[in-house]
Design a protein around this motif. Structure first.
Motif, PDB file in Angstrom:
ATOM      1  N   GLN A 154     -26.482 -20.616 -52.654  1.00 28.19           N
ATOM      2  CA  GLN A 154     -27.130 -21.610 -53.514  1.00 28.19           C
ATOM      3  C   GLN A 154     -26.908 -21.290 -54.996  1.00 28.19           C
ATOM      4  O   GLN A 154     -26.711 -22.194 -55.821  1.00 28.19           O
ATOM      5  CB  GLN A 154     -28.642 -21.660 -53.221  1.00 28.19           C
ATOM      6  CG  GLN A 154     -29.014 -22.217 -51.863  1.00 28.19           C
ATOM      7  CD  GLN A 154     -28.735 -21.241 -50.719  1.00 28.19           C
ATOM      8  OE1 GLN A 154     -28.573 -20.022 -50.961  1.00 28.19           O
ATOM      9  NE2 GLN A 154     -28.683 -21.745 -49.501  1.00 28.19           N
ATOM     10  N   TRP A 155     -26.924 -19.992 -55.332  1.00 29.50           N
ATOM     11  CA  TRP A 155     -26.740 -19.596 -56.731  1.00 29.50           C
ATOM     12  C   TRP A 155     -25.379 -20.037 -57.244  1.00 29.50           C
ATOM     13  O   TRP A 155     -25.255 -20.583 -58.338  1.00 29.50           O
ATOM     14  CB  TRP A 155     -26.883 -18.076 -56.846  1.00 29.50           C
ATOM     15  CG  TRP A 155     -27.070 -17.580 -58.254  1.00 29.50           C
ATOM     16  CD1 TRP A 155     -28.243 -17.401 -58.910  1.00 29.50           C
ATOM     17  CD2 TRP A 155     -26.037 -17.217 -59.183  1.00 29.50           C
ATOM     18  NE1 TRP A 155     -28.023 -16.946 -60.189  1.00 29.50           N
ATOM     19  CE2 TRP A 155     -26.672 -16.821 -60.386  1.00 29.50           C
ATOM     20  CE3 TRP A 155     -24.646 -17.184 -59.113  1.00 29.50           C
ATOM     21  CZ2 TRP A 155     -25.962 -16.401 -61.502  1.00 29.50           C
ATOM     22  CZ3 TRP A 155     -23.925 -16.766 -60.235  1.00 29.50           C
ATOM     23  CH2 TRP A 155     -24.588 -16.383 -61.412  1.00 29.50           C
ATOM     24  N   PHE A 156     -24.331 -19.815 -56.437  1.00 33.23           N
ATOM     25  CA  PHE A 156     -22.981 -20.178 -56.873  1.00 33.23           C
ATOM     26  C   PHE A 156     -22.712 -21.673 -56.750  1.00 33.23           C
ATOM     27  O   PHE A 156     -21.982 -22.245 -57.560  1.00 33.23           O
ATOM     28  CB  PHE A 156     -21.935 -19.400 -56.072  1.00 33.23           C
ATOM     29  CG  PHE A 156     -21.751 -17.989 -56.554  1.00 33.23           C
ATOM     30  CD1 PHE A 156     -21.212 -17.742 -57.807  1.00 33.23           C
ATOM     31  CD2 PHE A 156     -22.129 -16.916 -55.778  1.00 33.23           C
ATOM     32  CE1 PHE A 156     -21.046 -16.450 -58.273  1.00 33.23           C
ATOM     33  CE2 PHE A 156     -21.966 -15.620 -56.226  1.00 33.23           C
ATOM     34  CZ  PHE A 156     -21.430 -15.387 -57.475  1.00 33.23           C
ATOM     35  N   ILE A 169     -15.620 -20.645 -62.335  1.00 31.69           N
ATOM     36  CA  ILE A 169     -16.994 -20.329 -62.712  1.00 31.69           C
ATOM     37  C   ILE A 169     -16.970 -19.853 -64.162  1.00 31.69           C
ATOM     38  O   ILE A 169     -16.053 -19.131 -64.579  1.00 31.69           O
ATOM     39  CB  ILE A 169     -17.614 -19.266 -61.783  1.00 31.69           C
ATOM     40  CG1 ILE A 169     -19.088 -19.059 -62.150  1.00 31.69           C
ATOM     41  CG2 ILE A 169     -16.842 -17.947 -61.833  1.00 31.69           C
ATOM     42  CD1 ILE A 169     -19.875 -18.259 -61.135  1.00 31.69           C
ATOM     43  N   HIS A 170     -17.939 -20.283 -64.923  1.00 30.66           N
ATOM     44  CA  HIS A 170     -17.972 -19.944 -66.344  1.00 30.66           C
ATOM     45  C   HIS A 170     -18.262 -18.466 -66.544  1.00 30.66           C
ATOM     46  O   HIS A 170     -19.055 -17.858 -65.809  1.00 30.66           O
ATOM     47  CB  HIS A 170     -19.032 -20.788 -67.065  1.00 30.66           C
ATOM     48  CG  HIS A 170     -18.826 -20.874 -68.535  1.00 30.66           C
ATOM     49  ND1 HIS A 170     -19.128 -19.836 -69.401  1.00 30.66           N
ATOM     50  CD2 HIS A 170     -18.323 -21.869 -69.317  1.00 30.66           C
ATOM     51  CE1 HIS A 170     -18.839 -20.189 -70.640  1.00 30.66           C
ATOM     52  NE2 HIS A 170     -18.351 -21.420 -70.621  1.00 30.66           N
ATOM     53  N   TRP A 171     -17.617 -17.887 -67.543  1.00 31.91           N
ATOM     54  CA  TRP A 171     -17.811 -16.475 -67.852  1.00 31.91           C
ATOM     55  C   TRP A 171     -19.272 -16.163 -68.150  1.00 31.91           C
ATOM     56  O   TRP A 171     -19.779 -15.091 -67.791  1.00 31.91           O
ATOM     57  CB  TRP A 171     -16.930 -16.079 -69.039  1.00 31.91           C
ATOM     58  CG  TRP A 171     -17.504 -15.023 -69.933  1.00 31.91           C
ATOM     59  CD1 TRP A 171     -17.866 -15.146 -71.237  1.00 31.91           C
ATOM     60  CD2 TRP A 171     -17.808 -13.660 -69.578  1.00 31.91           C
ATOM     61  NE1 TRP A 171     -18.372 -13.967 -71.723  1.00 31.91           N
ATOM     62  CE2 TRP A 171     -18.350 -13.035 -70.725  1.00 31.91           C
ATOM     63  CE3 TRP A 171     -17.689 -12.920 -68.418  1.00 31.91           C
ATOM     64  CZ2 TRP A 171     -18.755 -11.711 -70.740  1.00 31.91           C
ATOM     65  CZ3 TRP A 171     -18.107 -11.582 -68.422  1.00 31.91           C
ATOM     66  CH2 TRP A 171     -18.632 -10.994 -69.577  1.00 31.91           C
ATOM     67  N   LYS A 172     -20.015 -17.093 -68.757  1.00 38.35           N
ATOM     68  CA  LYS A 172     -21.414 -16.850 -69.086  1.00 38.35           C
ATOM     69  C   LYS A 172     -22.228 -16.531 -67.830  1.00 38.35           C
ATOM     70  O   LYS A 172     -23.125 -15.682 -67.862  1.00 38.35           O
ATOM     71  CB  LYS A 172     -22.012 -18.064 -69.802  1.00 38.35           C
ATOM     72  CG  LYS A 172     -23.467 -17.873 -70.207  1.00 38.35           C
ATOM     73  CD  LYS A 172     -24.034 -19.113 -70.868  1.00 38.35           C
ATOM     74  CE  LYS A 172     -25.490 -18.869 -71.300  1.00 38.35           C
ATOM     75  NZ  LYS A 172     -26.361 -18.545 -70.144  1.00 38.35           N
ATOM     76  N   ASN A 173     -21.914 -17.218 -66.711  1.00 34.67           N
ATOM     77  CA  ASN A 173     -22.627 -16.939 -65.467  1.00 34.67           C
ATOM     78  C   ASN A 173     -22.357 -15.523 -64.984  1.00 34.67           C
ATOM     79  O   ASN A 173     -23.264 -14.842 -64.483  1.00 34.67           O
ATOM     80  CB  ASN A 173     -22.230 -17.948 -64.393  1.00 34.67           C
ATOM     81  CG  ASN A 173     -22.549 -19.379 -64.767  1.00 34.67           C
ATOM     82  OD1 ASN A 173     -21.756 -20.288 -64.537  1.00 34.67           O
ATOM     83  ND2 ASN A 173     -23.710 -19.608 -65.358  1.00 34.67           N
TER      84      ASN A 173
END
Length: 236
Positions: A154-156, A169-173
């Motif tokens: 769910q997180w991803f 996926i964004h680097w910030k995540n």
């Protein structure tokens, strides 16, 4: 003058076709009187990810965590301090021979080699006889990220984005995971994944591409990533 130059810019396929045609007509790039015209047909665009946040995380880690990283992934963090000289890339373009995939300076050819890339990437600890090959049946991006990070589906699912023809996926995540994950080994893994995604394979700036996770997931089997990094460089 600039407009006249840009009018002659072609894509990579056209440049390669032109080079191969020239090769057949002149037989060899070292033939007497040969002058490369590549600079007239191509334009170099250099885009880089900002690496300051990665460097700050590395500087905050103590020796124990750094040694954990070194033992698993070698000396990759030193790449964060390498400065890319944009002017040098523009200059080198006129010496690149896309047919031979080498630089030609006068009568001297300089050819990139696997050994040179191994030295650059400090991959001597990884077995060179186990080259990475993309598996036929590759688990989906989300599953790979779950295996690497230990986070939930769910997180991803809420954070994976479509960028062009691939998922990212964004680097910030990933940064948030590194700073908050209670498992230090996972922090080190995500940090290394970020280096591969932002430094080696920066397909979408600020993001880590799905193709990177398959390569990264195989590193624990002691395969060498040098061949695929080398191929990616020549392909661009």
């Amino acid at each position: 003058m600039e407009k006249g130059f840009l009018d002659r810019v072609e894509d990579n396929t056209a440049v390669r076709t032109w080079s191969e045609t020239t090769q057949r007509e002149k037989y060899d790039s070292l033939a007497e009187g040969y002058v490369s015209e590549l600079w007239d047909f191509t334009r170099i665009s250099i885009g880089q990810n900002g690496l300051q946040e990665l460097k700050e995380i590395w500087e905050q880690w103590n020796d124990e965590v750094r040694q954990l990283f070194y033992s698993n992934y070698g000396d990759l963090p030193y790449l964060l301090d390498i400065k890319v000289d944009k002017h040098l890339f523009h200059t080198l373009a006129q010496f690149w021979n896309p047919t031979y995939s080498c630089f030609t300076f006068g009568k001297v050819d300089l050819v990139p080699t696997i050994q040179k890339y191994m030295a650059l990437l400090h991959c001597s600890k990884i077995q060179v006889n186990k080259a990475y090959l993309r598996a036929v049946n590759v688990p989906i991006f989300l599953k790979k990220l779950m295996n690497i990070t230990g986070m939930s589906e769910q997180w991803f699912a809420a954070r994976i984005k479509q960028k062009g023809d691939s998922k990212c996926i964004h680097w910030k995540n990933l940064k948030d995971l590194i700073l908050a994950h209670p498992d230090m080994k996972k922090n080190v893994d995500v940090f290394a994944l970020s280096i591969y995604g932002l430094v080696f394979f920066p397909k979408a700036l600020g993001h880590v591409d799905e193709a990177v996770t398959d390569l990264f997931d195989r590193l624990d089997k002691r395969v060498t990533p040098v061949t695929v990094i080398f191929a990616e460089t020549l392909g661009h």
